[in-house]
Design a protein around this motif. Structure first.
Motif, PDB file in Angstrom:
ATOM      1  N   TYR A 234      25.740  31.329  54.091  1.00  0.00           N
ATOM      2  CA  TYR A 234      24.804  31.431  53.100  1.00  0.00           C
ATOM      3  C   TYR A 234      24.836  30.076  52.214  1.00  0.00           C
ATOM      4  N   MET A 235      23.814  29.135  51.752  1.00  0.00           N
ATOM      5  CA  MET A 235      23.573  28.159  51.368  1.00  0.00           C
ATOM      6  C   MET A 235      24.793  27.254  51.284  1.00  0.00           C
ATOM      7  N   GLY A 236      25.135  26.686  52.866  1.00  0.00           N
ATOM      8  CA  GLY A 236      26.137  25.787  53.065  1.00  0.00           C
ATOM      9  C   GLY A 236      27.550  26.434  52.929  1.00  0.00           C
ATOM     10  N   LYS A 237      27.702  27.637  52.602  1.00  0.00           N
ATOM     11  CA  LYS A 237      29.021  28.272  52.475  1.00  0.00           C
ATOM     12  C   LYS A 237      29.462  29.249  53.445  1.00  0.00           C
ATOM     13  N   VAL A 238      30.554  29.244  53.773  1.00  0.00           N
ATOM     14  CA  VAL A 238      31.161  30.478  54.631  1.00  0.00           C
ATOM     15  C   VAL A 238      31.265  31.824  53.848  1.00  0.00           C
ATOM     16  N   CYS A 239      30.636  32.741  54.157  1.00  0.00           N
ATOM     17  CA  CYS A 239      30.718  34.238  53.650  1.00  0.00           C
ATOM     18  C   CYS A 239      31.740  34.952  53.986  1.00  0.00           C
ATOM     19  N   GLU A 240      31.684  35.067  55.634  1.00  0.00           N
ATOM     20  CA  GLU A 240      32.443  36.424  56.049  1.00  0.00           C
ATOM     21  C   GLU A 240      32.880  35.784  57.785  1.00  0.00           C
ATOM     22  N   VAL A 241      34.014  35.974  58.130  1.00  0.00           N
ATOM     23  CA  VAL A 241      34.416  35.544  59.510  1.00  0.00           C
ATOM     24  C   VAL A 241      35.169  36.674  60.074  1.00  0.00           C
ATOM     25  N   ALA A 242      34.896  37.282  61.250  1.00  0.00           N
ATOM     26  CA  ALA A 242      35.393  38.320  61.871  1.00  0.00           C
ATOM     27  C   ALA A 242      35.040  38.354  63.234  1.00  0.00           C
ATOM     28  N   GLY A 243      35.754  38.991  64.000  1.00  0.00           N
ATOM     29  CA  GLY A 243      35.482  39.502  65.632  1.00  0.00           C
ATOM     30  C   GLY A 243      33.820  39.998  65.526  1.00  0.00           C
ATOM     31  N   ALA A 244      33.235  39.801  66.297  1.00  0.00           N
ATOM     32  CA  ALA A 244      31.947  40.423  66.562  1.00  0.00           C
ATOM     33  C   ALA A 244      32.040  42.016  66.452  1.00  0.00           C
ATOM     34  N   ASP A 245      32.746  42.562  67.004  1.00  0.00           N
ATOM     35  CA  ASP A 245      32.752  44.097  66.933  1.00  0.00           C
ATOM     36  C   ASP A 245      33.151  44.450  65.610  1.00  0.00           C
ATOM     37  N   ASP A 246      34.227  43.898  65.133  1.00  0.00           N
ATOM     38  CA  ASP A 246      34.731  44.244  63.453  1.00  0.00           C
ATOM     39  C   ASP A 246      33.689  43.879  62.614  1.00  0.00           C
ATOM     40  N   LEU A 247      33.071  42.937  62.687  1.00  0.00           N
ATOM     41  CA  LEU A 247      32.194  42.411  61.709  1.00  0.00           C
ATOM     42  C   LEU A 247      30.787  43.648  61.628  1.00  0.00           C
ATOM     43  N   PHE A 248      30.554  44.056  62.718  1.00  0.00           N
ATOM     44  CA  PHE A 248      29.430  44.876  62.712  1.00  0.00           C
ATOM     45  C   PHE A 248      30.250  46.484  62.458  1.00  0.00           C
ATOM     46  N   ALA A 249      31.258  46.489  62.638  1.00  0.00           N
ATOM     47  CA  ALA A 249      31.859  47.859  62.276  1.00  0.00           C
ATOM     48  C   ALA A 249      32.294  48.024  60.805  1.00  0.00           C
ATOM     49  N   ARG A 250      32.768  46.910  60.056  1.00  0.00           N
ATOM     50  CA  ARG A 250      33.333  46.896  58.956  1.00  0.00           C
ATOM     51  C   ARG A 250      32.602  45.691  57.947  1.00  0.00           C
ATOM     52  N   PRO A 251      31.237  45.511  57.937  1.00  0.00           N
ATOM     53  CA  PRO A 251      30.613  44.607  56.993  1.00  0.00           C
ATOM     54  C   PRO A 251      31.218  44.447  55.603  1.00  0.00           C
ATOM     55  N   THR A 252      31.811  43.646  55.165  1.00  0.00           N
ATOM     56  CA  THR A 252      32.290  43.908  53.812  1.00  0.00           C
ATOM     57  C   THR A 252      31.754  42.728  52.374  1.00  0.00           C
ATOM     58  N   HIS A 253      30.946  41.666  53.182  1.00  0.00           N
ATOM     59  CA  HIS A 253      30.220  41.159  52.308  1.00  0.00           C
ATOM     60  C   HIS A 253      28.833  41.310  51.864  1.00  0.00           C
ATOM     61  N   HIS A 254      28.691  41.347  50.836  1.00  0.00           N
ATOM     62  CA  HIS A 254      27.049  41.952  50.332  1.00  0.00           C
ATOM     63  C   HIS A 254      25.992  41.316  51.076  1.00  0.00           C
ATOM     64  N   ARG A 257      26.124  42.686  54.698  1.00  0.00           N
ATOM     65  CA  ARG A 257      25.661  43.865  54.734  1.00  0.00           C
ATOM     66  C   ARG A 257      23.952  44.117  54.667  1.00  0.00           C
ATOM     67  N   ALA A 258      23.505  43.039  53.476  1.00  0.00           N
ATOM     68  CA  ALA A 258      21.991  42.932  53.454  1.00  0.00           C
ATOM     69  C   ALA A 258      21.376  42.445  54.643  1.00  0.00           C
ATOM     70  N   LEU A 259      21.886  41.538  55.593  1.00  0.00           N
ATOM     71  CA  LEU A 259      21.492  41.121  56.593  1.00  0.00           C
ATOM     72  C   LEU A 259      21.261  42.252  57.751  1.00  0.00           C
ATOM     73  N   MET A 260      22.343  43.108  58.065  1.00  0.00           N
ATOM     74  CA  MET A 260      22.283  44.084  58.707  1.00  0.00           C
ATOM     75  C   MET A 260      21.582  45.167  58.389  1.00  0.00           C
ATOM     76  N   SER A 261      21.076  45.600  57.049  1.00  0.00           N
ATOM     77  CA  SER A 261      20.052  46.650  56.592  1.00  0.00           C
ATOM     78  C   SER A 261      19.058  46.143  57.234  1.00  0.00           C
ATOM     79  N   ALA A 262      18.677  44.833  57.177  1.00  0.00           N
ATOM     80  CA  ALA A 262      17.186  44.395  57.508  1.00  0.00           C
ATOM     81  C   ALA A 262      16.991  44.145  58.896  1.00  0.00           C
ATOM     82  N   ILE A 263      17.969  44.821  59.606  1.00  0.00           N
ATOM     83  CA  ILE A 263      17.687  44.409  61.390  1.00  0.00           C
ATOM     84  C   ILE A 263      16.514  45.465  61.826  1.00  0.00           C
ATOM     85  N   PRO A 264      15.390  45.448  62.473  1.00  0.00           N
ATOM     86  CA  PRO A 264      14.420  46.148  62.416  1.00  0.00           C
ATOM     87  C   PRO A 264      14.912  47.057  63.556  1.00  0.00           C
ATOM     88  N   GLY A 265      14.509  48.426  63.056  1.00  0.00           N
ATOM     89  CA  GLY A 265      15.110  49.496  64.203  1.00  0.00           C
ATOM     90  C   GLY A 265      16.464  49.600  64.248  1.00  0.00           C
TER      91      GLY A 265
END
Length: 333
Positions: A234-254, A257-265
């Motif tokens: 976000y804006m040239g900074k790192v927000c979160e780093v994780a394995g793909a499965d872990d990131l989608f299972a436990r998103p911890t950065h706001h 989480r907002a990006l995931m909530s916006a996924i259509p369907g």
């Protein structure tokens, strides 16, 4: 929240191929400076796909291009097999570039319209000579590997579809037997059905030829399907780093989480977190955490102190003063 730090780097891992540390990329413009990338750090191990995701303007493409020194970073280091590319002169850097190839977003405009497909793919060999497993007499074999009939080698790019042109671009990148391929949103200009074919091809090429990928996208669904490890920016900074499965299972950065909530369907038990307001100017980024102007959990400390990347356990890291720590949540895309 977006911050800096190197806690997530895998120190001592002998398989680390690329190590980027505290990389800054700035562009002077009239009356100010664009802070495109500000203190980003990450690494890539052999055979890994690192996905970089974020909304338009977050600096993900600039970050990936700066790895191959196009443009050269303003500061920081980019080490490839232990050699800091930022310290190399033009000629020494040129010798390294065959190992670092790129696939661009627009497959048609990235190909020379005056050359045949065979000439486009073989251009690297004409400049560098035979490298690794490929030689001039094996171009047909490479075309077959990416799904292009060698009989069409004398055709020009305009005679192919967008998906076929992207296959040609993949062959052009592979012909020099690179160790790392930067994929700059390579499927965003393609139809959804063709996107799946190209993603499957990239996965197959990675497994068959042992290359590492840096895959840039604003589409979390694509990132989830192709990445081993994901870095959210976000804006040239790192927000979160994780394995793909872990990131989608436990998103911890706001922001994640907002990006995931916006996924259509998507079917997600992540509480809906809407990002309000406009993206701040990269010429005058906000102090403290750069996400504080749009974050629903921002407090005074977020507006004054930049968060450092912290470990959450396993291979999960976040740069946030108030991360959301909870049990696994499932995001189905």
């Amino acid at each position: 929240m977006a911050g800096t730090g190197t806690t997530h780097l895998r120190d001592g891992d002998p398989n680390v191929l690329v190590r980027v540390e505290d990389m800054v990329v700035e562009f002077p413009i009239g009356g100010g400076t664009v802070h495109a990338v500000s203190g980003v750090s990450f690494d890539i191990v052999e055979g890994e796909t690192l996905g970089i995701v974020g909304e338009s303007g977050c600096g993900k493409s600039t970050t990936a291009r700066a790895v191959i020194q196009m443009p050269r970073p303003t500061s920081g280091s980019v080490r490839f097999r232990g050699t800091d590319l930022t310290e190399l002169g033009n000629e020494d850097l040129r010798k390294v570039r065959p190992d670092l190839q790129m696939i661009f977003q627009d497959p048609i405009s990235s190909l020379n319209p005056r050359r045949t497909v065979h000439e486009i793919i073989a251009e690297g060999l004409r400049v560098w000579g035979d490298r690794g497993r490929w030689s001039a007499d094996k171009i047909d074999e490479l075309m077959e590997a990416v799904g292009i009939d060698p009989r069409y080698g004398e055709r020009k790019p305009h005679q192919f579809s967008g998906g076929q042109c992207q296959r040609i671009s993949i062959a052009r990148a592979l012909v020099l037997d690179p160790k790392v391929i930067i994929c700059d949103e390579p499927v965003s200009a393609l139809d959804v059905s063709v996107q799946a074919q190209i993603l499957n091809l990239l996965q197959d090429m990675k497994a068959r030829y042992g290359v590492s990928l840096v895959f840039i996208s604003h589409d979390l669904s694509v990132i989830k399907n192709i990445s081993d490890r994901v870095m959210v920016m976000y804006m040239g900074k790192v927000c979160e780093v994780a394995g793909a499965d872990d990131l989608f299972a436990r998103p911890t950065h706001h922001y994640t989480r907002a990006l995931m909530s916006a996924i259509p369907g998507s079917r997600s038990v992540v509480d809906e977190e809407m990002v309000e307001g406009e993206l701040p100017s990269a010429i005058d980024p906000p102090p403290g955490c750069r996400f504080n102007t749009r974050c629903p959990a921002a407090t005074d400390v977020c507006r004054t102190d930049e968060p450092q990347i912290q470990a959450l356990g396993g291979d999960h890291y976040v740069a946030c003063h108030h991360p959301v720590i909870e049990t696994d949540v499932t995001v189905t895309t």
